[in-house]
Design a protein around this motif. Sequence first.
Motif, PDB file in Angstrom:
ATOM      1  N   LYS A 289      35.083  40.081  45.265  1.00  0.00           N
ATOM      2  CA  LYS A 289      34.158  39.860  46.369  1.00  0.00           C
ATOM      3  C   LYS A 289      32.737  40.030  45.851  1.00  0.00           C
ATOM      4  CE  LYS A 289      37.068  41.518  50.116  1.00  0.00           C
ATOM      5  NZ  LYS A 289      37.099  42.420  51.254  1.00  0.00           N
ATOM      6  N   LEU A 290      31.813  39.365  46.491  1.00  0.00           N
ATOM      7  CA  LEU A 290      30.409  39.445  46.089  1.00  0.00           C
ATOM      8  C   LEU A 290      29.897  40.881  46.155  1.00  0.00           C
ATOM      9  CD1 LEU A 290      27.859  37.984  45.189  1.00  0.00           C
ATOM     10  CD2 LEU A 290      27.342  37.559  47.594  1.00  0.00           C
ATOM     11  N   ASP A 291      30.328  41.636  47.163  1.00  0.00           N
ATOM     12  CA  ASP A 291      29.840  43.017  47.271  1.00  0.00           C
ATOM     13  C   ASP A 291      30.274  43.884  46.096  1.00  0.00           C
ATOM     14  OD1 ASP A 291      32.487  42.985  48.275  1.00  0.00           O
ATOM     15  OD2 ASP A 291      32.104  44.697  49.585  1.00  0.00           O
ATOM     16  N   MET A 292      31.368  43.529  45.436  1.00  0.00           N
ATOM     17  CA  MET A 292      31.787  44.251  44.232  1.00  0.00           C
ATOM     18  C   MET A 292      30.776  44.020  43.106  1.00  0.00           C
ATOM     19  SD  MET A 292      35.870  43.448  44.298  1.00  0.00           S
ATOM     20  CE  MET A 292      36.264  44.358  42.812  1.00  0.00           C
ATOM     21  N   ALA A 293      30.280  42.798  42.976  1.00  0.00           N
ATOM     22  CA  ALA A 293      29.271  42.490  41.963  1.00  0.00           C
ATOM     23  C   ALA A 293      27.960  43.210  42.290  1.00  0.00           C
ATOM     24  CB  ALA A 293      29.048  40.985  41.879  1.00  0.00           C
ATOM     25  N   VAL A 294      27.579  43.187  43.555  1.00  0.00           N
ATOM     26  CA  VAL A 294      26.339  43.859  43.972  1.00  0.00           C
ATOM     27  C   VAL A 294      26.424  45.352  43.687  1.00  0.00           C
ATOM     28  CG1 VAL A 294      24.876  44.419  45.960  1.00  0.00           C
ATOM     29  CG2 VAL A 294      25.774  42.098  45.686  1.00  0.00           C
ATOM     30  N   ASP A 295      27.540  45.969  44.015  1.00  0.00           N
ATOM     31  CA  ASP A 295      27.725  47.405  43.741  1.00  0.00           C
ATOM     32  C   ASP A 295      27.653  47.695  42.246  1.00  0.00           C
ATOM     33  OD1 ASP A 295      28.024  47.897  46.444  1.00  0.00           O
ATOM     34  OD2 ASP A 295      30.215  48.030  46.365  1.00  0.00           O
TER      35      ASP A 295
END
Length: 75
Positions: free
Chosen positions: A43-49
Amino acid sequence: MPFACGSATIYRILKKYLSLAIELIPVELARSDNRPNEPFYKKLDMAVDDIAKCISSYELNEGYAIFAHSMVVVC
């Protein structure tokens, strides 16, 4: 952030063209040259984190910009 599965060291070349007032912080994403055994982001939020974790040790109390050239982030 580098191109898909590339290394952030490519951006060190840019450093000589930047003002001394600009600090370049290369960020290595999962599945890049230096982190090849880590899984792709689901998920994109995994990359952001992950990006936030990579830059968290730097003092970013001034303005900052993130330059990304990576399909890994949007896949």
